[in-house]
Design a protein around this motif. Structure first.
Motif, PDB file in Angstrom:
ATOM      1  N   VAL A  45       0.849  -1.201   0.000  1.00  0.00           N
ATOM      2  CA  VAL A  45       0.000   0.000   0.000  1.00  0.00           C
ATOM      3  C   VAL A  45       0.881   1.247   0.000  1.00  0.00           C
ATOM      4  CG1 VAL A  45      -1.634   1.368   1.379  1.00  0.00           C
ATOM      5  CG2 VAL A  45      -2.010  -1.082   1.064  1.00  0.00           C
ATOM      6  N   LYS A  46       1.913   1.254   0.849  1.00  0.00           N
ATOM      7  CA  LYS A  46       2.800   2.413   0.944  1.00  0.00           C
ATOM      8  C   LYS A  46       3.604   2.624  -0.342  1.00  0.00           C
ATOM      9  CE  LYS A  46       3.688   4.588   4.219  1.00  0.00           C
ATOM     10  NZ  LYS A  46       3.252   5.926   4.610  1.00  0.00           N
ATOM     11  N   SER A  47       3.713   1.586  -1.171  1.00  0.00           N
ATOM     12  CA  SER A  47       4.428   1.707  -2.444  1.00  0.00           C
ATOM     13  C   SER A  47       3.704   2.620  -3.423  1.00  0.00           C
ATOM     14  CB  SER A  47       4.589   0.335  -3.099  1.00  0.00           C
ATOM     15  OG  SER A  47       5.394  -0.503  -2.330  1.00  0.00           O
ATOM     16  N   PHE A  48       2.381   2.731  -3.284  1.00  0.00           N
ATOM     17  CA  PHE A  48       1.595   3.434  -4.295  1.00  0.00           C
ATOM     18  C   PHE A  48       0.691   4.539  -3.753  1.00  0.00           C
ATOM     19  CE2 PHE A  48       2.430  -0.843  -5.921  1.00  0.00           C
ATOM     20  CZ  PHE A  48       3.076  -0.524  -7.098  1.00  0.00           C
ATOM     21  N   LYS A  94      -1.318   9.296   5.448  1.00  0.00           N
ATOM     22  CA  LYS A  94      -0.843  10.261   6.443  1.00  0.00           C
ATOM     23  C   LYS A  94      -0.659   9.628   7.820  1.00  0.00           C
ATOM     24  CE  LYS A  94      -2.447  14.180   3.997  1.00  0.00           C
ATOM     25  NZ  LYS A  94      -2.920  15.480   3.931  1.00  0.00           N
ATOM     26  N   ASN A  95      -1.477   8.637   8.157  1.00  0.00           N
ATOM     27  CA  ASN A  95      -1.370   8.026   9.478  1.00  0.00           C
ATOM     28  C   ASN A  95      -1.075   6.534   9.317  1.00  0.00           C
ATOM     29  OD1 ASN A  95      -1.924   6.815  12.012  1.00  0.00           O
ATOM     30  ND2 ASN A  95      -3.133   8.600  12.589  1.00  0.00           N
ATOM     31  N   ASN A  96       0.203   6.186   9.478  1.00  0.00           N
ATOM     32  CA  ASN A  96       0.623   4.796   9.315  1.00  0.00           C
ATOM     33  C   ASN A  96      -0.047   3.858  10.306  1.00  0.00           C
ATOM     34  OD1 ASN A  96       2.435   5.144   7.131  1.00  0.00           O
ATOM     35  ND2 ASN A  96       3.988   5.922   8.533  1.00  0.00           N
ATOM     36  N   LEU A 111      -3.828  -0.700  11.424  1.00  0.00           N
ATOM     37  CA  LEU A 111      -5.100  -1.168  11.969  1.00  0.00           C
ATOM     38  C   LEU A 111      -6.030  -1.619  10.848  1.00  0.00           C
ATOM     39  CD1 LEU A 111      -7.032  -1.596  14.338  1.00  0.00           C
ATOM     40  CD2 LEU A 111      -7.710   0.802  14.107  1.00  0.00           C
ATOM     41  N   GLY A 112      -6.094  -0.856   9.777  1.00  0.00           N
ATOM     42  CA  GLY A 112      -6.935  -1.225   8.637  1.00  0.00           C
ATOM     43  C   GLY A 112      -6.502  -2.542   8.013  1.00  0.00           C
ATOM     44  N   ILE A 113      -5.200  -2.759   7.910  1.00  0.00           N
ATOM     45  CA  ILE A 113      -4.685  -4.012   7.358  1.00  0.00           C
ATOM     46  C   ILE A 113      -5.033  -5.179   8.278  1.00  0.00           C
ATOM     47  CG2 ILE A 113      -2.534  -5.285   6.919  1.00  0.00           C
ATOM     48  CD1 ILE A 113      -1.505  -2.644   5.631  1.00  0.00           C
ATOM     49  N   PHE A 114      -4.942  -4.962   9.565  1.00  0.00           N
ATOM     50  CA  PHE A 114      -5.329  -6.026  10.500  1.00  0.00           C
ATOM     51  C   PHE A 114      -6.812  -6.369  10.345  1.00  0.00           C
ATOM     52  CE2 PHE A 114      -7.030  -7.324  14.660  1.00  0.00           C
ATOM     53  CZ  PHE A 114      -6.409  -8.560  14.740  1.00  0.00           C
ATOM     54  N   LEU A 115      -7.655  -5.344  10.276  1.00  0.00           N
ATOM     55  CA  LEU A 115      -9.095  -5.593  10.112  1.00  0.00           C
ATOM     56  C   LEU A 115      -9.392  -6.281   8.784  1.00  0.00           C
ATOM     57  CD1 LEU A 115     -10.521  -2.273  11.588  1.00  0.00           C
ATOM     58  CD2 LEU A 115     -10.469  -4.538  12.664  1.00  0.00           C
ATOM     59  N   LEU A 150       5.099  -4.098  13.208  1.00  0.00           N
ATOM     60  CA  LEU A 150       5.259  -2.935  12.332  1.00  0.00           C
ATOM     61  C   LEU A 150       5.342  -1.622  13.117  1.00  0.00           C
ATOM     62  CD1 LEU A 150       2.803  -3.693   9.391  1.00  0.00           C
ATOM     63  CD2 LEU A 150       5.275  -3.377   9.213  1.00  0.00           C
ATOM     64  N   PHE A 151       4.591  -1.517  14.208  1.00  0.00           N
ATOM     65  CA  PHE A 151       4.488  -0.252  14.931  1.00  0.00           C
ATOM     66  C   PHE A 151       5.825   0.396  15.289  1.00  0.00           C
ATOM     67  CE2 PHE A 151       0.020  -1.384  15.618  1.00  0.00           C
ATOM     68  CZ  PHE A 151      -0.570  -0.141  15.388  1.00  0.00           C
ATOM     69  N   PRO A 152       6.793  -0.349  15.832  1.00  0.00           N
ATOM     70  CA  PRO A 152       8.061   0.320  16.193  1.00  0.00           C
ATOM     71  C   PRO A 152       8.873   0.811  14.984  1.00  0.00           C
ATOM     72  CG  PRO A 152       7.939  -1.887  17.170  1.00  0.00           C
ATOM     73  CD  PRO A 152       6.775  -1.735  16.263  1.00  0.00           C
ATOM     74  N   PHE A 153       8.604   0.267  13.804  1.00  0.00           N
ATOM     75  CA  PHE A 153       9.428   0.579  12.643  1.00  0.00           C
ATOM     76  C   PHE A 153       8.861   1.686  11.755  1.00  0.00           C
ATOM     77  CE2 PHE A 153      10.508  -3.779  13.772  1.00  0.00           C
ATOM     78  CZ  PHE A 153      11.874  -3.631  13.946  1.00  0.00           C
ATOM     79  N   VAL A 154       7.628   2.070  11.988  1.00  0.00           N
ATOM     80  CA  VAL A 154       7.043   3.114  11.144  1.00  0.00           C
ATOM     81  C   VAL A 154       6.584   4.274  12.018  1.00  0.00           C
ATOM     82  CG1 VAL A 154       6.327   1.526   9.331  1.00  0.00           C
ATOM     83  CG2 VAL A 154       4.733   2.071  11.134  1.00  0.00           C
ATOM     84  N   PRO A 155       6.884   5.488  11.581  1.00  0.00           N
ATOM     85  CA  PRO A 155       6.376   6.638  12.343  1.00  0.00           C
ATOM     86  C   PRO A 155       4.866   6.739  12.193  1.00  0.00           C
ATOM     87  CG  PRO A 155       7.425   7.365  10.307  1.00  0.00           C
ATOM     88  CD  PRO A 155       7.633   5.884  10.404  1.00  0.00           C
TER      89      PRO A 155
END
Length: 124
Positions: free
Chosen positions: A51-54, A58-60, A65-69, A117-122
């Motif tokens: 998703v971040k590739s394309f 604004k809010n990682n 959370l959306g990917i988990f759901l 993922l949380f610790p690695f992405v702002p």
């Protein structure tokens, strides 16, 4: 409105994770822990980087959370044999992507992948 922008770094990370996923499904498929758990942990990371590739998000943390759901929704669809109901043929690429068996452990693996993922992405 969706802001589209190609991000080479996230795309290359996605490509690497995808190659690892293919190796897990083929070369390492006899190693139970890797096949059963690690692949599910990595798949949510693959979705995030893809998703971040394309798309500019604004809010990682909301994306995670959306990917988990989304992953949980796909897993619940497996509970109701969605692949068969859609008429997908066993062994086809779409059948493999959609999946065919529900597992609570898969949901735990998706959660673990998202938490990693949380610790690695702002946040932003």
């Amino acid at each position: 409105m969706i802001n589209l922008k190609f991000n080479l770094i996230y795309f290359l990370i996605s490509l690497c994770i995808f190659i690892i996923e293919v190796l897990i499904a083929t070369v390492f498929n006899k190693i139970f822990f890797v096949r059963a758990y690690l692949g599910d942990v990595l798949v949510v990371m693959l979705l995030f980087t893809l998703v971040k590739s394309f798309i500019i998000i604004k809010n990682n943390h909301n994306l995670i959370l959306g990917i988990f759901l989304f992953s949980c929704l796909v897993e619940w669809a497996q509970y109701f044999s969605i692949a068969e109901k859609l008429g997908l043929q066993r062994g086809s690429i779409m059948y493999i992507i959609v999946g065919n068996s529900f597992s609570w452990i898969d949901i735990v693996c998706y959660a673990a992948g998202c938490l990693l993922l949380f610790p690695f992405v702002p946040k932003k």
